[in-house]
Design a protein around this motif. Structure first.
Motif, PDB file in Angstrom:
ATOM      1  N   PHE A 114      -4.568  27.462  -5.689  1.00 31.23           N
ATOM      2  CA  PHE A 114      -5.452  26.413  -5.208  1.00 31.23           C
ATOM      3  C   PHE A 114      -6.326  25.875  -6.346  1.00 31.23           C
ATOM      4  CE2 PHE A 114      -5.392  28.247  -0.676  1.00 31.23           C
ATOM      5  CZ  PHE A 114      -4.397  27.366  -0.297  1.00 31.23           C
ATOM      6  N   LYS A 115      -6.590  24.585  -6.273  1.00 27.08           N
ATOM      7  CA  LYS A 115      -7.466  23.925  -7.239  1.00 27.08           C
ATOM      8  C   LYS A 115      -8.879  23.892  -6.668  1.00 27.08           C
ATOM      9  CE  LYS A 115      -8.145  19.536  -9.665  1.00 27.08           C
ATOM     10  NZ  LYS A 115      -7.621  18.150  -9.850  1.00 27.08           N
ATOM     11  N   GLU A 116      -9.835  24.404  -7.418  1.00 25.80           N
ATOM     12  CA  GLU A 116     -11.228  24.398  -6.973  1.00 25.80           C
ATOM     13  C   GLU A 116     -11.722  22.960  -6.798  1.00 25.80           C
ATOM     14  OE1 GLU A 116     -14.094  27.132  -8.748  1.00 25.80           O
ATOM     15  OE2 GLU A 116     -12.463  28.066  -9.858  1.00 25.80           O
ATOM     16  N   GLN A 117     -12.561  22.761  -5.780  1.00 24.72           N
ATOM     17  CA  GLN A 117     -13.171  21.482  -5.447  1.00 24.72           C
ATOM     18  C   GLN A 117     -12.142  20.437  -4.997  1.00 24.72           C
ATOM     19  OE1 GLN A 117     -15.319  20.651  -9.091  1.00 24.72           O
ATOM     20  NE2 GLN A 117     -17.122  21.771  -8.387  1.00 24.72           N
ATOM     21  N   TYR A 118     -10.931  20.891  -4.740  1.00 27.99           N
ATOM     22  CA  TYR A 118      -9.892  19.995  -4.225  1.00 27.99           C
ATOM     23  C   TYR A 118      -9.188  20.652  -3.028  1.00 27.99           C
ATOM     24  CZ  TYR A 118      -5.953  16.747  -4.159  1.00 27.99           C
ATOM     25  OH  TYR A 118      -5.023  15.813  -3.781  1.00 27.99           O
ATOM     26  N   ASP A 119      -8.647  21.839  -3.236  1.00 31.24           N
ATOM     27  CA  ASP A 119      -8.036  22.595  -2.143  1.00 31.24           C
ATOM     28  C   ASP A 119      -9.039  23.524  -1.472  1.00 31.24           C
ATOM     29  OD1 ASP A 119      -5.325  21.625  -2.603  1.00 31.24           O
ATOM     30  OD2 ASP A 119      -5.368  22.834  -4.429  1.00 31.24           O
ATOM     31  N   VAL A 120      -9.964  24.062  -2.245  1.00 28.66           N
ATOM     32  CA  VAL A 120     -10.991  24.988  -1.758  1.00 28.66           C
ATOM     33  C   VAL A 120     -12.298  24.680  -2.480  1.00 28.66           C
ATOM     34  CG1 VAL A 120      -9.383  26.864  -1.200  1.00 28.66           C
ATOM     35  CG2 VAL A 120     -10.312  26.683  -3.511  1.00 28.66           C
ATOM     36  N   LEU A 121     -13.387  25.232  -1.975  1.00 22.30           N
ATOM     37  CA  LEU A 121     -14.671  25.105  -2.663  1.00 22.30           C
ATOM     38  C   LEU A 121     -14.625  25.859  -3.988  1.00 22.30           C
ATOM     39  CD1 LEU A 121     -17.435  25.549   0.076  1.00 22.30           C
ATOM     40  CD2 LEU A 121     -16.708  23.437  -1.045  1.00 22.30           C
TER      41      LEU A 121
END
Length: 386
Positions: free
Chosen positions: A265-272
């Motif tokens: 997961f990409k931070e600030q895109y898929d998850v916080l």
């Protein structure tokens, strides 16, 4: 005359069969699915003050409806998906009678770029689909498709959404002694933008107020002028999940497909981001986090004591097997169960099977009909020759 009558009877039977299958697939199929669901029981422990058993709140939680817009939404796709969601939701309301319904963001698919006219049309359709009786409250959380990702979000889009749904980016809704913290997770970017700063400031104030409510006796002077909430740890409702590496540990029939679970997961895109996730856990110490965004189910334990559940998409456009969560909440306890809706593959199979059967019956009928006509002609010819 008898042959003509027989033909019309056969056509009527075909039409009746098609009508019955249509009614089943478009109306009745949702009833047995929802009837299999039941509100989870909750441990009837004492209330937060040690007195009588805490009252239970029955809440229905769903996410990511993604109502298609004017730009990318094909008319038939919109008609089909919105009809499915409307019938499923209305059936669930009628049979289960929740006291409150939470929708965890991405109400719309094109809110991030829709014109004022398209926005009004999307809102109108949403209010029609998710209409509810006065004794049921509908509470929504903003998602990235409603106002855009962080780089697309602005005050106009955010305030347009908040005005329609009477929400703010950081707010506590209290029901029967249960504190639900509604968070605009799109704004937890941490870069100091005006919206981000405003949301973080409000979250810090709410955190302080909740801490004062829980520990009022030990902080009496400092908390004298602070708004008090019921002394219960909150349940966080937001669109983005808290930080996790991937869905590799997620299981279940509505988890991400095996080939997608190990995608990082990409931070600030898929998850916080990790920082934003740690802030929320540190400030609020929630009993539970409910999130959406990934369109798949997942259950995660943060720091060995903060459970999070990702709620799958409610739209058949995103999943073959949509579902929603039924929750029984009290000031001290939370119990959840999942309600699966009919799989779209099942509906398609019923329609296709019906079509094949009707074609076969029609061919058989025509063959028998022609055979009967031929046999009758032979008899007549033979009679005349005699």
């Amino acid at each position: 005359m008898s042959r003509l009558c027989g033909r019309w009877v056969f056509i009527a039977l075909l039409c009746g069969c098609v009508g019955c299958v249509f009614i089943f697939c478009e109306y009745l199929i949702y009833y047995p699915a929802v009837l299999r669901c039941a509100w989870p029981g909750a441990a009837s422990g004492p209330g937060a003050d040690g007195g009588a058993a805490a009252p239970l709140l029955r809440a229905l939680v769903l996410s990511d409806t993604h109502l298609l817009g004017a730009v990318r939404g094909h008319w038939f796709d919109k008609l089909r998906r919105e009809w499915q969601m409307e019938r499923a939701f209305q059936t669930a309301l009628w049979l289960l009678k929740p006291e409150v319904v939470f929708i965890l963001g991405d109400i719309f698919d094109e809110g991030k770029w829709s014109s004022p006219k398209d926005w009004e049309d999307d809102v109108r359709r949403f209010l029609q689909m998710f209409r509810h009786p006065s004794d049921t409250e509908l509470v929504v959380v903003v998602g990235n498709h409603d106002v855009g990702f962080h780089y697309e979000m602005n005050w106009f889009k955010l305030q347009r959404f908040e005005k329609v749904f009477n929400v703010t980016s950081a707010r506590i809704v209290t029901k029967k002694g249960v504190n639900f913290l509604l968070v605009n997770s799109v704004a937890l970017h941490g870069d100091g933008c005006s919206i981000c700063q405003s949301v973080e400031n409000e979250l810090f104030k709410l955190s302080y107020a909740l801490n004062c409510s829980v520990q009022a006796n030990s902080k009496r002077d400092r908390c004298r002028d602070v708004h008090k909430f019921p002394p219960s740890r909150p349940i966080i409702l937001q669109h983005y999940p808290l930080y996790r590496v991937s869905d590799a540990e997620c299981t279940g029939e509505d988890a991400a497909p095996p080939e997608e679970r190990h995608q990082v997961f990409k931070e600030q895109y898929d998850v916080l981001s990790q920082t934003a996730s740690q802030k929320l856990l540190w400030w609020f110490k929630p009993r539970l986090i409910l999130s959406g965004h990934t369109h798949s189910a997942c259950q995660v334990l943060h720091g060995d004591k903060f459970p999070e559940i990702s709620v799958p998409s409610f739209s058949w456009r995103n999943r073959n097997n949509p579902s929603f969560i039924l929750g029984s909440f009290s000031s001290e306890n939370v119990t959840l169960s999942k309600c699966f809706l009919p799989q779209e593959s099942t509906v398609i199979t019923v329609y296709c099977t019906t079509g094949v059967v009707l074609i076969i019956l029609t061919l058989v009928h025509l063959h028998i009909f022609k055979g009967t006509v031929h046999f009758a002609s032979c008899l007549i010819s033979k009679h005349k020759s005699l």
